[in-house]
Design a protein around this motif. Structure first.
Motif, PDB file in Angstrom:
ATOM      1  N   SER A   1       0.765  -1.146  -0.140  1.00  0.00           N
ATOM      2  CA  SER A   1       0.020   0.148   0.045  1.00  0.00           C
ATOM      3  C   SER A   1       0.925   1.391  -0.065  1.00  0.00           C
ATOM      4  CB  SER A   1      -0.963   0.137   1.249  1.00  0.00           C
ATOM      5  OG  SER A   1      -1.787  -1.015   1.110  1.00  0.00           O
ATOM      6  N   PHE A   2       0.208   2.280  -0.802  1.00  0.00           N
ATOM      7  CA  PHE A   2       0.852   3.700  -0.576  1.00  0.00           C
ATOM      8  C   PHE A   2      -0.348   4.356   0.060  1.00  0.00           C
ATOM      9  CE2 PHE A   2       0.928   8.134  -1.738  1.00  0.00           C
ATOM     10  CZ  PHE A   2       2.406   8.218  -1.858  1.00  0.00           C
ATOM     11  N   VAL A   3       0.214   4.629   1.425  1.00  0.00           N
ATOM     12  CA  VAL A   3      -0.903   5.267   2.374  1.00  0.00           C
ATOM     13  C   VAL A   3      -0.712   6.987   2.252  1.00  0.00           C
ATOM     14  CG1 VAL A   3      -1.866   5.601   4.504  1.00  0.00           C
ATOM     15  CG2 VAL A   3      -1.340   3.355   3.671  1.00  0.00           C
ATOM     16  N   ASN A   4      -1.688   7.648   1.973  1.00  0.00           N
ATOM     17  CA  ASN A   4      -1.379   9.205   1.807  1.00  0.00           C
ATOM     18  C   ASN A   4      -2.150   9.911   2.900  1.00  0.00           C
ATOM     19  OD1 ASN A   4      -1.359  11.730   1.005  1.00  0.00           O
ATOM     20  ND2 ASN A   4      -2.520  11.421  -0.807  1.00  0.00           N
ATOM     21  N   VAL A   5      -1.427  10.495   3.816  1.00  0.00           N
ATOM     22  CA  VAL A   5      -2.055  11.058   5.016  1.00  0.00           C
ATOM     23  C   VAL A   5      -1.484  12.545   5.061  1.00  0.00           C
ATOM     24  CG1 VAL A   5      -1.887  11.363   7.503  1.00  0.00           C
ATOM     25  CG2 VAL A   5      -1.420   8.925   6.288  1.00  0.00           C
ATOM     26  N   SER A   6      -2.647  13.474   5.172  1.00  0.00           N
ATOM     27  CA  SER A   6      -2.458  14.801   5.306  1.00  0.00           C
ATOM     28  C   SER A   6      -2.680  15.234   6.849  1.00  0.00           C
ATOM     29  CB  SER A   6      -3.520  15.701   4.487  1.00  0.00           C
ATOM     30  OG  SER A   6      -3.407  16.980   4.749  1.00  0.00           O
ATOM     31  N   VAL A   7      -1.563  15.686   7.519  1.00  0.00           N
ATOM     32  CA  VAL A   7      -1.495  16.136   8.921  1.00  0.00           C
ATOM     33  C   VAL A   7      -2.568  17.191   9.117  1.00  0.00           C
ATOM     34  CG1 VAL A   7      -0.122  17.006  10.728  1.00  0.00           C
ATOM     35  CG2 VAL A   7       0.939  15.322   9.138  1.00  0.00           C
ATOM     36  N   SER A   8      -2.634  17.996   8.284  1.00  0.00           N
ATOM     37  CA  SER A   8      -3.593  19.368   8.604  1.00  0.00           C
ATOM     38  C   SER A   8      -4.957  18.833   8.718  1.00  0.00           C
ATOM     39  CB  SER A   8      -3.353  20.332   7.557  1.00  0.00           C
ATOM     40  OG  SER A   8      -3.788  19.940   6.285  1.00  0.00           O
ATOM     41  N   ALA A   9      -5.389  17.638   7.917  1.00  0.00           N
ATOM     42  CA  ALA A   9      -6.647  17.171   8.025  1.00  0.00           C
ATOM     43  C   ALA A   9      -7.003  16.302   9.337  1.00  0.00           C
ATOM     44  CB  ALA A   9      -7.131  16.541   6.723  1.00  0.00           C
ATOM     45  N   LEU A  10      -6.132  16.244  10.095  1.00  0.00           N
ATOM     46  CA  LEU A  10      -6.502  15.286  11.322  1.00  0.00           C
ATOM     47  C   LEU A  10      -6.684  16.018  12.375  1.00  0.00           C
ATOM     48  CD1 LEU A  10      -3.262  12.644  10.870  1.00  0.00           C
ATOM     49  CD2 LEU A  10      -5.913  12.379  10.087  1.00  0.00           C
ATOM     50  N   GLU A  11      -7.699  15.371  13.534  1.00  0.00           N
ATOM     51  CA  GLU A  11      -7.746  16.417  14.588  1.00  0.00           C
ATOM     52  C   GLU A  11      -6.603  15.831  15.550  1.00  0.00           C
ATOM     53  OE1 GLU A  11     -11.755  15.172  16.320  1.00  0.00           O
ATOM     54  OE2 GLU A  11     -12.365  14.663  14.252  1.00  0.00           O
TER      55      GLU A  11
END
Length: 451
Positions: A193-203
């Motif tokens: 998997s290539f997992v794409n995470v946007s820090v600014s979108a996380l609580e």
């Protein structure tokens, strides 16, 4: 054995016990609730994968409870409604509110078990499809034949086999995700998997649970690192991560292992961490908003994504790619950029980089019109007046050739210096001049670099 958890909600003890016994025999883990209040508590504590919900109960009816869970987002797993006094209207209402199915009493136990298994299979498939869509939004790509793009591809291919974090830096709008996807595609873990995470979108209060997963009463909830096992975890906006989360990530990279929230054992880290930022992290380290230890660990292999104005010769290829992308992915009508339109876009400074170009292509395809996109339409899309004829740059055609040429060169080089943000080295690459010669030319024309 089937480890799936099922919550049975019914006010009749005999029915609860009968269903519970059948499901336990089938290998499920079962909890029961006799009314709405108990069901609410069990939903929080037991965290079932499926709920069997009676409609008629003494304190609150099942339809109201289903609506409450649906609107609050507390339950995303399937619900099967049960009733001995239902009608078609009730069944339709339950389905509209998200129920997987509706069963009438007296229950056929064989049908009940089959419906439960089908609901769980459908739920797993739906979640896997969502996961695939989330983690595989766009193909890996680095578009262009320029020396800069060839160098970037070579860098990534050299790094691909190394077991080390990677930091991708670049101006806002540069395709840092595309670079990360290309790195993943040429890495040994490309099939993972290539997992794409946007820090600014996380609580902020949930970031650890999201990254590392959670263990609660024996139930394991995977985090991003679990999902990316053997593959790549791409962290966008790494500069937006709070200091506590930075410290935990730094420890994970240092120890090559991590623990889930409330977990007891360490899990080996078998995932490549790729972080990206538009900020100068060294400056963030100086003002104590970014951990120096984490910065040094990430910066072992820094990859710089150049701004689009530095490889403007690739603009026609990028235009073609995005036209085909939107035609194939969104069904937009195909349109072709004329040579004059392409040349204008090659000369544009692209302050928003490839993201701005992508948005421009999408907008022009949506607006539609003639099969070709000409220079005038491009000028309008850029929000500028139509380009003046080149002869107008000379300003006075009655001047001697030498003076007219100097006027043109001055205007041209002032423009190039502006789009290079005052950097003579970048400007030299853009205009294909040796830097020492360019300095002499600027001085001879009276162009003040500092101003």
């Amino acid at each position: 054995m089937n480890s799936e958890k099922i919550l049975v909600v019914d006010d009749e003890a005999e029915i609860r016990n009968l269903i519970s016994e059948i499901l336990v025999d089938e290998g499920f883990e079962v909890a029961t609730a006799e009314n709405g209040s108990s069901a609410r508590a069990q939903l929080e504590q037991f965290r079932p994968r499926l709920v069997l919900l009676d409609i008629w109960m003494p304190d609150v009816d099942g339809i109201t409870l289903l609506k409450e869970w649906h609107e609050s987002g507390k339950l995303t797993n399937p619900v099967i409604m049960m009733s001995g006094h239902g009608n078609i209207g009730t069944a339709v209402e339950a389905t509209r509110l998200g129920a997987y199915d509706y069963l009438e009493k007296p229950l056929s136990l064989a049908k009940l078990v089959l419906t439960i298994k089908n609901a769980l299979d459908a739920s797993r498939l739906q979640k896997e499809n969502l996961r695939l869509r989330r983690y595989s939004q766009e193909p890996a790509r680095i578009i262009g034949k320029s020396k800069l793009m060839a160098h970037l591809r070579a860098q990534l291919e050299k790094v691909a086999g190394l077991d080390t974090p990677v930091l991708i830096v670049g101006e806002p709008g540069t395709d840092k995700e595309g670079v990360a996807r290309y790195l993943h595609a040429v890495s040994p873990g490309k099939d993972k998997s290539f997992v794409n995470v946007s820090v600014s979108a996380l609580e902020p209060e949930k970031i650890n649970n999201e990254f590392y997963g959670e263990e609660k009463e024996g139930d394991i909830h995977n985090g991003f690192l679990d999902e990316a096992e053997g593959g790549t975890l791409f962290i966008k906006d790494i500069a937006d991560m709070d200091l506590a989360s930075q410290a935990r990530l730094q420890g994970t990279l240092k120890n090559r292992s991590y623990k889930r929230v409330n977990g007891s054992g360490a899990i080996p880290l078998n995932t490549r961490i790729v972080a990206a930022t538009r900020h100068r992290l060294a400056s963030r380290v100086k003002d104590s908003t970014f951990m120096d230890e984490l910065y040094f660990q990430l910066n072992v292999v820094p990859i710089k994504v150049p701004p689009l104005r530095e490889y403007y010769e690739d603009v026609p290829d990028i235009l073609e790619y995005f036209v085909n992308f939107f035609v194939e992915q969104e069904g937009l009508p195909y349109r072709f950029f004329t040579t004059a339109a392409q040349n204008r876009l090659r000369r544009y400074s692209w302050p928003g980089n490839s993201r701005e170009l992508k948005n421009l292509v999408q907008r022009m395809l949506i607006l539609g019109g003639a099969p070709t996109i000409d220079l005038e339409e491009v000028e309008t899309a850029l929000g500028e007046q139509p380009a003046k004829k080149e002869t107008e740059n000379v300003k006075n055609l009655d001047l001697p050739l030498r003076q007219a040429r100097e006027n043109f060169e001055r205007d041209y080089l002032e423009y190039q210096l502006k789009i290079a943000n005052g950097s003579v080295s970048k400007m030299a690459r853009n205009v294909h001049m040796e830097r020492t010669h360019l300095y002499r030319k600027l001085k001879s024309l009276g162009i003040d670099i500092k101003s």
